[in-house]
Write an enzyme that holds these catalytic residues in place. Structure first.
Site, PDB file in Angstrom:
ATOM      1  N   LYS A 112       0.823  -1.210   0.000  1.00 50.80           N
ATOM      2  CA  LYS A 112       0.000   0.000   0.000  1.00 50.80           C
ATOM      3  C   LYS A 112       0.864   1.270   0.000  1.00 50.80           C
ATOM      4  O   LYS A 112       0.417   2.326  -0.425  1.00 50.80           O
ATOM      5  CB  LYS A 112      -0.977  -0.009   1.162  1.00 50.80           C
ATOM      6  CG  LYS A 112      -1.888  -1.225   1.107  1.00 50.80           C
ATOM      7  CD  LYS A 112      -3.306  -0.966   1.394  1.00 50.80           C
ATOM      8  CE  LYS A 112      -4.207  -2.167   1.097  1.00 50.80           C
ATOM      9  NZ  LYS A 112      -3.614  -3.523   1.178  1.00 50.80           N
TER      10      LYS A 112
HETATM   11  C1  LIG Z   1      -4.049  -4.647   0.441  1.00 51.58           C
HETATM   12  C2  LIG Z   1      -3.211  -5.867   0.298  1.00 51.58           C
HETATM   13  C3  LIG Z   1      -3.484  -6.853  -0.677  1.00 51.58           C
HETATM   14  C4  LIG Z   1      -4.691  -6.785  -1.583  1.00 51.58           C
HETATM   15  O1  LIG Z   1      -4.549  -5.798  -2.561  1.00 51.58           O
HETATM   16  P1  LIG Z   1      -5.836  -5.256  -3.334  1.00 51.58           P
HETATM   17  O2  LIG Z   1      -5.368  -4.145  -4.168  1.00 51.58           O
HETATM   18  O3  LIG Z   1      -6.793  -4.818  -2.246  1.00 51.58           O
HETATM   19  O4  LIG Z   1      -6.380  -6.406  -4.107  1.00 51.58           O
HETATM   20  C5  LIG Z   1      -2.621  -7.936  -0.779  1.00 51.58           C
HETATM   21  N1  LIG Z   1      -1.567  -8.071   0.055  1.00 51.58           N
HETATM   22  C6  LIG Z   1      -1.274  -7.154   0.999  1.00 51.58           C
HETATM   23  C7  LIG Z   1      -0.101  -7.368   1.880  1.00 51.58           C
HETATM   24  C8  LIG Z   1      -2.076  -6.016   1.149  1.00 51.58           C
HETATM   25  O5  LIG Z   1      -1.772  -5.119   2.095  1.00 51.58           O
END
Ligand SMILES: *Cc1c(COP(=O)(O)O)cnc(C)c1O
Length: 496
Positions: A112
């Site tokens: 993120k």
């Molecule tokens: C948010 C997240 C995901 C999922 O990603 P999306 O864009 O919501 O599909 C996968 N792995 C981690 C570690 C995340 O923080």
């Protein structure tokens, strides 16, 4: 020509990129989408020698056409700087026949950061471009991870303030420590006596409180959110797929125009949608492999054409993928409906009212670029163990779901030849206990920090700064309040 944006639920009203970023969500509840996906009109021979920042500029400038070159480059350079612990920003690691794209070298060691480190700069630039004079106040309710990533992104960004509310007894000790040690004069972290839903409801109430809005406006502030469906979070994610492809080409792993597969551990469908946008820009991608954990709503959707969230919510060792409504999927539905806002709206209304909807055969035919599957908890753990034993490389639980699904894809389709990039979304240090337990049960007896040191030793990787900080950083936030007091706390912080 300016690339304009409209809502997935109403394509009559057009917005510039900066307006769409500033609004976040459309007034009708839809998500902003570009009128068309722009072409990546830069040659791979030029891209192969570019830095991450240069690549990001090539991608983002095609989407955010109302930003000047200087504005966009400023945003990019402020976002992808020494907050990341590698100059490559998103390095590729070759292990066991796949290429792991490590998206976790930012301040909170999860992917993120790739979007939340640039969103604050895009947001404040958008505000100024649209003659918003007020400072932007970000309000966020968090059940743990997003709060920290948002705090890290907004900390010390001029013209912004951020207040994060979390349930005082509802996050893990490590998550709490990460948040309450946050630096930055413009940050505030508040525990509430209540659960996550109450925190979220409290935040929503403040967003809809027009008296509060007027009071803030008079003092030179306005609220905004760092919402996960903001187009300013999605587009920066397209860049790392282009970057990864260009590096594989540069290193002679793939020939010119050779197609690659991309595997993405998926929750809200943002990361994989970014890969889909990259493909539609012209990046040679064969299959988009959508990996789910036991909350396999998306696998069922791809295999039946029906999206159905009416099922038990399962807590897994990959919590960031424990999601039953993948909000970004709406952008794909809109597209496979032939950019038909009415048709999309009907399905989203059905989802809201009944928890499910079915797409038409026509729409299903347009999903042939996707392959979906999932792994059980036991499979996820055995993937971590096996990869470690075979190669010494240690991956986190989310990435392991992707690696496990890639294995299933190869078995199912016999496609073992296509070079494949696996999005690695979190550092193993973020989920140390699950990772170490998967490798050997004996680790279960160890304490949290003991485990961190052991992981560092057996994986031969340095403990990331984000974890070191938790050990030593002083607590800077100790405000705790009742749910009803949330607006008061915000006003006090702002001096209103
Ligand atoms: C948010 C997240 C995901 C999922 O990603 P999306 O864009 O919501 O599909 C996968 N792995 C981690 C570690 C995340 O923080």
């Amino acid at each position: 020509m300016e690339l304009m944006y409209s809502s997935t639920r109403n394509d009559k009203v057009k917005f510039t990129a900066s307006q769409a970023i500033l609004k976040g969500l459309a007034d009708d509840g839809g998500l902003f989408v570009p009128e068309h996906i722009p072409a990546l009109d830069v040659s791979m021979d030029a891209l192969k020698d570019m830095s991450y920042q240069e690549t990001a500029y090539e991608v983002m400038s095609r989407f955010f056409t109302d930003f000047t070159e200087k504005e966009l480059k400023d945003c990019i350079n402020k976002a992808y700087d020494s907050k990341f612990d590698t100059t490559e920003i998103a390095p590729l690691v070759d292990a066991d026949g796949a290429y792991y794209l490590e998206l976790f070298h930012g301040p909170t060691i999860a992917f993120k950061d790739m979007a939340l480190s640039i969103l604050p700069h895009l947001l404040i630039t958008s505000a100024r471009k649209n003659h918003v004079k007020n400072d932007i106040v970000i309000l966020t309710a968090t059940s743990g991870d997003t709060g920290k990533a948002a705090l890290a992104g907004f900390a010390d960004v001029e013209g912004t303030k951020i207040v994060v509310f979390y349930p005082k007894n509802g996050v893990s000790p490590i998550q709490e420590k990460q948040m309450v040690t946050q630096k930055g004069e413009n940050t505030m972290v508040v525990g509430i006596h209540g659960n996550f839903d109450q925190a979220q409801t409290g935040v929503k109430k403040m967003f809809n409180d027009s008296a509060l809005e007027a009071e803030l406006d008079a003092a030179g502030y306005q609220f905004s959110s760092a919402n996960s469906i903001n187009i300013g979070r999605l587009i920066p994610q397209v860049a790392y797929y282009v970057y990864a492809y260009a590096k594989l080409y540069k290193n002679g792993v793939i020939a010119k125009d050779e197609k690659i597969n991309v595997v993405v551990p998926t929750g809200n469908f943002g990361n994989i949608l970014a890969a889909f946008y990259a493909k539609n820009m012209g990046l040679p991608i064969a299959k988009l492999i959508c990996a789910s954990n036991e909350n396999k709503v998306l696998y069922d959707f791809f295999s039946t054409g029906t999206y159905d969230k009416n099922r038990d919510f399962i807590l897994t060792s990959s919590p960031s993928m424990d999601i039953l409504i993948s909000s970004n999927l709406e952008r794909l539905i809109y597209r496979i409906a032939g950019n038909d806002a009415e048709k999309n709206k009907t399905m989203m209304t059905e989802l809201a009212e009944t928890g499910k909807y079915a797409i038409t055969d026509d729409m299903r035919a347009k999903l042939e670029d996707f392959y979906g599957n999932y792994t059980s908890e036991a499979e996820t753990a055995s993937v971590i163990k096996k990869l470690y034993e075979d190669t010494g490389y240690i991956i986190d639980t989310h990435t392991a779901v992707a690696a496990g699904v890639y294995g299933k894809y190869k078995k199912d389709t016999g496609d073992t030849e296509t070079k494949t990039v696996i999005a690695s979304t979190a550092s193993p240090f973020k989920f140390t206990r699950s990772v170490m337990d998967a490798i050997d049960e004996k680790y279960d007896a160890m304490g949290d920090f003991e485990l961190v040191d052991e992981l560092s030793k057996i994986g031969n990787v340095k403990v990331p700064q984000a974890i070191e900080e938790i050990r030593t950083a002083p607590v800077l936030h100790d405000t705790v309040c009742e749910v009803e007091e949330m607006p008061l706390v915000v006003k006090k912080f702002l001096g209103v």
